[in-house]
Design a protein around this motif. Structure first.
Motif, PDB file in Angstrom:
ATOM      1  N   ALA A 178       0.833  -1.210   0.000  1.00 57.61           N
ATOM      2  CA  ALA A 178       0.000   0.000   0.000  1.00 57.61           C
ATOM      3  C   ALA A 178       0.869   1.262   0.000  1.00 57.61           C
ATOM      4  O   ALA A 178       0.602   2.219  -0.736  1.00 57.61           O
ATOM      5  N   LEU A 237       1.267   4.207  -2.894  1.00 57.98           N
ATOM      6  CA  LEU A 237       1.089   5.632  -2.600  1.00 57.98           C
ATOM      7  C   LEU A 237       2.277   6.443  -3.102  1.00 57.98           C
ATOM      8  O   LEU A 237       2.127   7.462  -3.767  1.00 57.98           O
ATOM      9  N   ASP A 240      -1.093  19.202  -4.745  1.00 61.91           N
ATOM     10  CA  ASP A 240      -1.923  18.234  -5.424  1.00 61.91           C
ATOM     11  C   ASP A 240      -1.265  16.872  -5.234  1.00 61.91           C
ATOM     12  O   ASP A 240      -0.513  16.400  -6.066  1.00 61.91           O
ATOM     13  N   CYS A 241      -1.554  16.267  -4.074  1.00 61.25           N
ATOM     14  CA  CYS A 241      -0.797  15.091  -3.674  1.00 61.25           C
ATOM     15  C   CYS A 241      -1.689  13.861  -3.559  1.00 61.25           C
ATOM     16  O   CYS A 241      -2.675  13.845  -2.822  1.00 61.25           O
ATOM     17  N   ALA A 242      -1.327  12.840  -4.287  1.00 64.49           N
ATOM     18  CA  ALA A 242      -2.128  11.610  -4.308  1.00 64.49           C
ATOM     19  C   ALA A 242      -2.180  10.958  -2.931  1.00 64.49           C
ATOM     20  O   ALA A 242      -3.183  10.346  -2.551  1.00 64.49           O
ATOM     21  N   ILE A 243      -1.106  11.089  -2.170  1.00 64.85           N
ATOM     22  CA  ILE A 243      -1.073  10.477  -0.833  1.00 64.85           C
ATOM     23  C   ILE A 243      -2.108  11.130   0.070  1.00 64.85           C
ATOM     24  O   ILE A 243      -2.938  10.464   0.680  1.00 64.85           O
ATOM     25  N   VAL A 244      -2.046  12.451   0.110  1.00 69.73           N
ATOM     26  CA  VAL A 244      -3.002  13.189   0.943  1.00 69.73           C
ATOM     27  C   VAL A 244      -4.432  12.909   0.493  1.00 69.73           C
ATOM     28  O   VAL A 244      -5.312  12.644   1.307  1.00 69.73           O
ATOM     29  N   THR A 303      -5.655  10.306  -0.964  1.00 67.50           N
ATOM     30  CA  THR A 303      -6.073   8.958  -0.587  1.00 67.50           C
ATOM     31  C   THR A 303      -6.351   8.867   0.907  1.00 67.50           C
ATOM     32  O   THR A 303      -7.349   8.309   1.343  1.00 67.50           O
ATOM     33  N   LEU A 304      -5.451   9.430   1.703  1.00 65.26           N
ATOM     34  CA  LEU A 304      -5.605   9.315   3.151  1.00 65.26           C
ATOM     35  C   LEU A 304      -6.827  10.073   3.650  1.00 65.26           C
ATOM     36  O   LEU A 304      -7.383   9.750   4.683  1.00 65.26           O
ATOM     37  N   PHE A 305      -7.246  11.086   2.893  1.00 65.91           N
ATOM     38  CA  PHE A 305      -8.384  11.885   3.327  1.00 65.91           C
ATOM     39  C   PHE A 305      -9.703  11.559   2.640  1.00 65.91           C
ATOM     40  O   PHE A 305     -10.713  12.182   2.939  1.00 65.91           O
ATOM     41  N   GLU A 306      -9.695  10.618   1.751  1.00 65.01           N
ATOM     42  CA  GLU A 306     -10.943  10.213   1.107  1.00 65.01           C
ATOM     43  C   GLU A 306     -11.999   9.865   2.138  1.00 65.01           C
ATOM     44  O   GLU A 306     -11.687   9.218   3.137  1.00 65.01           O
ATOM     45  N   LEU A 307     -13.239  10.226   1.865  1.00 63.75           N
ATOM     46  CA  LEU A 307     -14.274  10.002   2.880  1.00 63.75           C
ATOM     47  C   LEU A 307     -14.838   8.583   2.907  1.00 63.75           C
ATOM     48  O   LEU A 307     -15.446   8.169   3.872  1.00 63.75           O
ATOM     49  N   ARG A 308     -14.591   7.859   1.865  1.00 63.05           N
ATOM     50  CA  ARG A 308     -15.018   6.451   1.849  1.00 63.05           C
ATOM     51  C   ARG A 308     -14.401   5.711   3.049  1.00 63.05           C
ATOM     52  O   ARG A 308     -13.214   5.786   3.287  1.00 63.05           O
ATOM     53  N   VAL A 309     -15.259   5.028   3.815  1.00 62.68           N
ATOM     54  CA  VAL A 309     -14.754   4.276   4.976  1.00 62.68           C
ATOM     55  C   VAL A 309     -14.442   2.856   4.524  1.00 62.68           C
ATOM     56  O   VAL A 309     -13.385   2.404   4.370  1.00 62.68           O
ATOM     57  N   LYS A 353     -13.872  12.806   9.169  1.00 59.86           N
ATOM     58  CA  LYS A 353     -12.820  12.794   8.153  1.00 59.86           C
ATOM     59  C   LYS A 353     -11.444  12.635   8.802  1.00 59.86           C
ATOM     60  O   LYS A 353     -10.610  11.841   8.368  1.00 59.86           O
ATOM     61  N   ILE A 380     -10.942   9.138  10.220  1.00 58.00           N
ATOM     62  CA  ILE A 380     -10.697   8.165   9.146  1.00 58.00           C
ATOM     63  C   ILE A 380      -9.249   8.269   8.673  1.00 58.00           C
ATOM     64  O   ILE A 380      -8.573   7.255   8.462  1.00 58.00           O
ATOM     65  N   PHE A 381      -8.787   9.483   8.546  1.00 57.03           N
ATOM     66  CA  PHE A 381      -7.385   9.696   8.167  1.00 57.03           C
ATOM     67  C   PHE A 381      -6.434   9.029   9.167  1.00 57.03           C
ATOM     68  O   PHE A 381      -5.519   8.297   8.790  1.00 57.03           O
ATOM     69  N   ARG A 400      -7.101   6.637  11.314  1.00 56.78           N
ATOM     70  CA  ARG A 400      -7.244   5.190  11.293  1.00 56.78           C
ATOM     71  C   ARG A 400      -6.516   4.587  10.096  1.00 56.78           C
ATOM     72  O   ARG A 400      -5.876   3.540  10.183  1.00 56.78           O
ATOM     73  N   ARG A 401      -6.620   5.267   8.975  1.00 58.84           N
ATOM     74  CA  ARG A 401      -5.974   4.787   7.754  1.00 58.84           C
ATOM     75  C   ARG A 401      -4.452   4.801   7.914  1.00 58.84           C
ATOM     76  O   ARG A 401      -3.768   3.856   7.528  1.00 58.84           O
ATOM     77  N   LEU A 451      -1.660   1.710   8.117  1.00 64.86           N
ATOM     78  CA  LEU A 451      -0.434   1.613   7.320  1.00 64.86           C
ATOM     79  C   LEU A 451       0.803   1.567   8.211  1.00 64.86           C
ATOM     80  O   LEU A 451       1.928   1.581   7.734  1.00 64.86           O
ATOM     81  N   CYS A 472       3.750  18.244  -1.829  1.00 62.84           N
ATOM     82  CA  CYS A 472       3.661  16.841  -2.202  1.00 62.84           C
ATOM     83  C   CYS A 472       4.982  16.141  -1.875  1.00 62.84           C
ATOM     84  O   CYS A 472       5.003  15.027  -1.379  1.00 62.84           O
ATOM     85  N   VAL A 502       5.346  15.198   1.895  1.00 61.51           N
ATOM     86  CA  VAL A 502       4.495  14.064   2.256  1.00 61.51           C
ATOM     87  C   VAL A 502       5.080  12.780   1.692  1.00 61.51           C
ATOM     88  O   VAL A 502       5.163  11.758   2.373  1.00 61.51           O
TER      89      VAL A 502
END
Lengths: 136, 136
Positions: free
Chosen positions: A109, A113, A124-128, A130-136, B50, B53-54, B56-57, B61, B82, B85
């Motif tokens: 994982a 990332l 504009d960071c893919a890591i941030v 992903t870590l902050f996505e609201l999907r549980v 939010k 969740i961050f 916990r995620r 990891l 970026c 991070v």
DNA sequence: CTACAATCTGTAGTCACTACAGGTTCAAGA
DNA sequence: TCTTGAACCTGTAGTGACTACAGATTGTAG
């Protein structure tokens, strides 16, 4: 074969286990309490050395104190069978394998990332993301 | 988009983080203190959700609380790049890889021990022999 | 005999929670 | 409105495997 007498400092240097840890092992009943000088300093013999090496080796293999106590009881009571020891070792081996699996997942994982991230000066960071996505 | 208000119990169920842990995160300053009802009960909104969740995620990891604090400070201050991070993530990834290597060594040693052991009813056990060898 | 290194005991701190005890608040049903 | 009981509150202590002191005593080399 002369009887060797060791101070706690020497024992510590010989085994690489630090002094506080040796005293701690004694306190929790993992390492037998050695003789003392008149002044109260601990004096170890080769049995103490042997026991501590055993403990250190088990710790090095990732056995918990609890597991070492149970192995150690078995062995010093002289009542163990090869079967029992093997079975305890197998249980521990499977714990280790479980841990490896979970760390591998983490590794994967994290590597994903890092790869997805551009690494630039922007926010504009893919890591941030992903870590902050609201999907549980 | 209606404002959702969550009790600590609901938040716990939604995130899978248990209640004591949520309060603990607040106490150590990892999770922002939410509003309270008149009676003193915590009331969370979607920001709190939010943030948890961050956390916990990140814990999932394998990031330490310290690492999460530093990531979280960076992000909530809005001053992160970026690059930063990514670099923190890479440091952590290399820690994970180190742990995997050390567990692999353990695994190998344990597997060898188990294989060498006959597993019988006797006290002639390769595992015990190895663990008690006097060679340091 | 002196100086100082080594050792002694006991307590507190680490990390990331978890588990109570003893009290208060909230929400649903009668 | 009242009552019940679930949910919540704070604060403290325990977990594992040490580590880090403080403050006192002992051992030993010169």
């Amino acid at each position: 074969m002369k009887r060797q007498k060791l101070t706690i400092g020497t024992l510590s240097r010989e085994t690489g286990v630090n002094i506080e840890t040796i005293r701690y092992y004694e306190k929790i009943g993992l390492l037998a309490a050695p003789e003392r000088t008149e002044g109260g300093h601990r004096v170890y013999d080769s049995d103490g050395l042997k026991q501590l090496i055993f403990i250190r080796r088990c710790r090095g293999l990732g056995f918990s104190i609890e597991e070492i106590l149970s192995l150690s009881d078995l062995v010093t009571a002289g009542t163990y069978t090869c079967e029992e020891v093997q079975s305890k070792t197998e249980v521990h081996l499977s714990d280790v394998r479980t841990k490896i699996k979970s760390l591998r997942k983490m590794e994967h994982a994290l590597a994903t990332l890092v790869k997805e991230c551009e690494g630039g000066k922007t926010q504009d960071c893919a890591i941030v993301d992903t870590l902050f996505e609201l999907r549980v």
